[in-house]
Design an enzyme around this catalytic site. Structure first.
Site, mmCIF file in Angstrom:
data_model
loop_
_atom_site.group_PDB
_atom_site.id
_atom_site.type_symbol
_atom_site.label_atom_id
_atom_site.label_comp_id
_atom_site.label_asym_id
_atom_site.label_seq_id
_atom_site.Cartn_x
_atom_site.Cartn_y
_atom_site.Cartn_z
ATOM 1 C CD GLN A 100 13.812 49.193 56.550
ATOM 2 O OE1 GLN A 100 14.491 50.152 56.877
ATOM 3 N NE2 GLN A 100 12.592 49.001 57.017
ATOM 4 C CG ASN A 101 14.453 42.567 59.055
ATOM 5 O OD1 ASN A 101 14.648 43.738 59.376
ATOM 6 N ND2 ASN A 101 13.377 41.901 59.414
ATOM 7 C CG ASP A 103 16.758 38.397 60.042
ATOM 8 O OD1 ASP A 103 16.165 38.065 59.006
ATOM 9 O OD2 ASP A 103 16.209 39.063 60.953
ATOM 10 C CG HIS A 118 19.098 47.819 54.453
ATOM 11 N ND1 HIS A 118 18.480 48.312 55.577
ATOM 12 C CD2 HIS A 118 18.915 48.768 53.486
ATOM 13 C CE1 HIS A 118 17.948 49.497 55.308
ATOM 14 N NE2 HIS A 118 18.189 49.790 54.042
ATOM 15 C CB CYS A 126 35.893 41.613 46.722
ATOM 16 S SG CYS A 126 37.616 42.160 46.740
ATOM 17 C CB CYS A 151 38.122 38.499 48.114
ATOM 18 S SG CYS A 151 37.524 38.245 46.422
ATOM 19 N N GLY A 190 7.012 46.643 61.671
ATOM 20 C CA GLY A 190 8.181 46.478 62.542
ATOM 21 C C GLY A 190 9.399 47.266 62.110
ATOM 22 C CB SER A 192 12.455 52.888 63.683
ATOM 23 O OG SER A 192 13.556 52.783 62.807
HETATM 24 C C1 BJW Z 1 8.090 45.734 66.660
HETATM 25 C C2 BJW Z 1 8.296 44.596 67.385
HETATM 26 C C3 BJW Z 1 7.352 43.601 67.208
HETATM 27 C C4 BJW Z 1 9.900 45.863 67.887
HETATM 28 N N1 BJW Z 1 6.372 43.807 66.381
HETATM 29 N N2 BJW Z 1 7.137 46.007 65.830
HETATM 30 C C5 BJW Z 1 16.889 60.998 53.327
HETATM 31 C C6 BJW Z 1 16.614 61.695 54.478
HETATM 32 C C7 BJW Z 1 17.453 61.588 55.585
HETATM 33 C C8 BJW Z 1 18.590 60.796 55.553
HETATM 34 C C9 BJW Z 1 18.857 60.103 54.397
HETATM 35 C C10 BJW Z 1 18.026 60.205 53.298
HETATM 36 N N3 BJW Z 1 18.519 59.426 52.333
HETATM 37 C C11 BJW Z 1 19.628 58.821 52.779
HETATM 38 C C12 BJW Z 1 19.878 59.223 54.024
HETATM 39 C C13 BJW Z 1 21.025 58.746 54.877
HETATM 40 C C14 BJW Z 1 20.797 57.418 55.523
HETATM 41 C C15 BJW Z 1 19.629 57.535 56.474
HETATM 42 O O1 BJW Z 1 18.530 57.128 56.194
HETATM 43 N N4 BJW Z 1 19.868 58.083 57.634
HETATM 44 C C16 BJW Z 1 18.806 58.248 58.626
HETATM 45 C C17 BJW Z 1 19.124 57.416 59.869
HETATM 46 C C18 BJW Z 1 18.641 59.700 58.911
HETATM 47 N N5 BJW Z 1 20.582 56.357 54.553
HETATM 48 C C19 BJW Z 1 21.590 55.743 53.961
HETATM 49 O O2 BJW Z 1 22.762 56.042 54.173
HETATM 50 C C20 BJW Z 1 21.248 54.660 52.951
HETATM 51 N N6 BJW Z 1 21.953 54.899 51.751
HETATM 52 C C21 BJW Z 1 21.573 55.826 50.883
HETATM 53 O O3 BJW Z 1 20.535 56.426 50.948
HETATM 54 O O4 BJW Z 1 22.483 56.018 49.889
HETATM 55 C C22 BJW Z 1 22.349 57.123 49.016
HETATM 56 C C23 BJW Z 1 23.537 57.079 48.081
HETATM 57 C C24 BJW Z 1 23.321 57.165 46.717
HETATM 58 C C25 BJW Z 1 24.419 57.118 45.848
HETATM 59 C C26 BJW Z 1 25.701 56.971 46.352
HETATM 60 C C27 BJW Z 1 25.909 56.856 47.716
HETATM 61 C C28 BJW Z 1 24.815 56.909 48.590
HETATM 62 C C29 BJW Z 1 21.711 53.305 53.460
HETATM 63 C C30 BJW Z 1 21.016 52.866 54.704
HETATM 64 C C31 BJW Z 1 21.618 51.555 55.201
HETATM 65 C C32 BJW Z 1 21.072 51.139 56.543
HETATM 66 N N7 BJW Z 1 21.883 50.106 57.048
HETATM 67 C C33 BJW Z 1 21.503 49.448 58.294
HETATM 68 C C34 BJW Z 1 22.593 48.440 58.658
HETATM 69 C C35 BJW Z 1 22.519 47.204 57.746
HETATM 70 C C36 BJW Z 1 23.587 46.219 58.034
HETATM 71 C C37 BJW Z 1 23.470 45.601 59.403
HETATM 72 O O5 BJW Z 1 22.413 45.148 59.829
HETATM 73 O O6 BJW Z 1 24.488 45.560 60.060
HETATM 74 O O7 BJW Z 1 20.248 48.791 58.119
HETATM 75 S S1 BJW Z 1 21.181 50.600 59.622
HETATM 76 C C38 BJW Z 1 19.861 49.696 60.312
HETATM 77 O O8 BJW Z 1 18.638 50.470 60.205
HETATM 78 C C39 BJW Z 1 19.668 48.455 59.400
HETATM 79 C C40 BJW Z 1 18.166 48.379 59.306
HETATM 80 O O9 BJW Z 1 17.787 47.634 58.180
HETATM 81 C C41 BJW Z 1 17.760 49.831 59.265
HETATM 82 C C42 BJW Z 1 16.332 50.076 59.622
HETATM 83 O O10 BJW Z 1 16.079 49.694 60.930
HETATM 84 P P1 BJW Z 1 14.671 49.053 61.293
HETATM 85 O O11 BJW Z 1 14.507 47.769 60.594
HETATM 86 O O12 BJW Z 1 13.606 50.042 61.112
HETATM 87 O O13 BJW Z 1 14.903 48.691 62.840
HETATM 88 P P2 BJW Z 1 14.750 49.637 64.126
HETATM 89 O O14 BJW Z 1 15.462 48.975 65.242
HETATM 90 O O15 BJW Z 1 15.110 51.025 63.830
HETATM 91 O O16 BJW Z 1 13.188 49.633 64.434
HETATM 92 C C43 BJW Z 1 12.524 48.468 64.877
HETATM 93 C C44 BJW Z 1 11.059 48.820 64.991
HETATM 94 O O17 BJW Z 1 10.347 47.645 65.286
HETATM 95 C C45 BJW Z 1 10.771 49.823 66.137
HETATM 96 O O18 BJW Z 1 9.928 50.847 65.614
HETATM 97 C C46 BJW Z 1 10.010 48.981 67.174
HETATM 98 O O19 BJW Z 1 8.992 49.715 67.851
HETATM 99 C C47 BJW Z 1 9.406 47.903 66.314
HETATM 100 N N8 BJW Z 1 9.209 46.618 66.961
HETATM 101 N N9 BJW Z 1 9.491 44.768 68.140
HETATM 102 C C48 BJW Z 1 6.259 44.992 65.702
HETATM 103 N N10 BJW Z 1 7.496 42.446 67.899
#
Ligand code: BJW
Length: 245
Positions: A100-101, A103, A118, A126, A151, A190, A192
């Site tokens: 999901q990263n 970077d 992601h 664009c 673009c 890593g 959430s």
């Molecule tokens: C360690 C550590 C160490 C620390 N060692 N561990 C079903 C149910 C509910 C909601 C939805 C659903 N389906 C869709 C949704 C809506 C939504 C969603 O999920 N919302 C929830 C928040 C409720 N999803 C979407 O909108 C997605 N789109 C979609 O489903 O589209 C459907 C569609 C179909 C057709 C037409 C239109 C739409 C898109 C999701 C996009 C997420 N984007 C982001 C931003 C990306 C760009 C950017 O970076 O700027 O992605 S949000 C952000 O969260 C980013 C990440 O990839 C993503 C996940 O985060 P991640 O990686 O889990 O990080 P953290 O910080 O949350 O957690 C870090 C973890 O690491 C923690 O647990 C720490 O404890 C741990 N940790 N250090 C090991 N050293």
């Protein structure tokens, strides 16, 4: 933990198909801020202000300033031991890595068969979706000047080629991720486990009979669903498992 490491190592060793899903925690030790952790990005910024199409439509310059700042920060970061172990495993046939990263540190570490669910902060597309501009192009300029960038095909505003809330993931990435849930071992590291569709993959894998495991500093919604939940840092646990293989 003492029993858990050899158990997971044995499962990985015996797996013909290994799938690893990673999240921001894997890059934390490299200095990339997580989203929801203790100094996570969402503690300081509201996602709806910065990571949605509506936010970009409202104020593309503000959103670009945030991405330009993150790009500068990420540009100083290097892959850590967790990226290195995953890259080494990815060279084995049957191993697939879903991240999901945004970077690109997995790419820098040399990971094969990588699905960037992601997108990437180092790619642009664009905003107006002109035909050639829907294919992301690489732009690694740091710092970025004259925000927002344009673009090169149609001159309209460009956007970061990342997936924002409410946007669909690329179909080929979803297909690849779904295919990767048919595996012997599914390891989620890593993340959430809150953001869908990525958060649903471990459940799909388990339903298809995979042995599922999680590595995280703390419990997540996935912890209760997996066979093995290891508490600790990815950059320590993954090398420890690699030493047991
Ligand atoms: C360690 C550590 C160490 C620390 N060692 N561990 C079903 C149910 C509910 C909601 C939805 C659903 N389906 C869709 C949704 C809506 C939504 C969603 O999920 N919302 C929830 C928040 C409720 N999803 C979407 O909108 C997605 N789109 C979609 O489903 O589209 C459907 C569609 C179909 C057709 C037409 C239109 C739409 C898109 C999701 C996009 C997420 N984007 C982001 C931003 C990306 C760009 C950017 O970076 O700027 O992605 S949000 C952000 O969260 C980013 C990440 O990839 C993503 C996940 O985060 P991640 O990686 O889990 O990080 P953290 O910080 O949350 O957690 C870090 C973890 O690491 C923690 O647990 C720490 O404890 C741990 N940790 N250090 C090991 N050293």
């Amino acid at each position: 933990m003492s029993e858990a490491l050899p158990t997971l190592a044995a499962r990985i060793k015996g797996a013909r198909r290994l799938t690893i899903l990673t999240g921001a925690g894997v890059s934390a030790a490299s200095g990339v801020p997580t989203f929801r952790g203790r100094d996570g990005l969402w503690r300081r910024y509201r996602p709806e202000d910065l990571a949605t199409p509506d936010a970009f439509a409202r104020d593309p310059r503000l959103v670009w300033e945030w991405y330009a700042w993150r790009r500068e920060l990420i540009a100083t970061c290097r892959p850590n031991a967790a990226h290195d172990v995953i890259a080494a495993w990815s060279r084995n046939p049957g191993c697939r890595v879903l991240t999901q990263n945004v970077d690109d540190l997995h790419l820098q570490a040399g990971t094969y068969e990588l699905v960037r669910m992601h997108g990437s902060v180092w790619e642009l597309s664009c905003w107006e979706r002109c035909a050639p501009g829907t294919t992301p192009w690489r732009d690694t300029r740091v710092p970025m000047t004259n925000l927002p960038p344009r673009c090169p095909h149609c001159g309209c505003i460009a956007r970061p080629a990342v997936v924002w809330f409410g946007e669909a993931l690329r179909a080929q990435d979803v297909d690849a991720a779904v295919r990767a849930t048919a595996c012997d071992v599914f390891l989620t590291v890593g993340t959430s486990a809150l953001v869908y569709p990525a958060a649903g993959l471990v459940h799909d894998a388990r339903q298809q009979g995979a042995f599922t495991a999680e590595i995280n500093l703390e419990d997540t919604p996935a912890s209760a669903a997996v066979e093995l939940a290891l508490h600790g840092s990815a950059e320590q646990i993954l090398p420890a498992i690699a030493r047991l293989l």
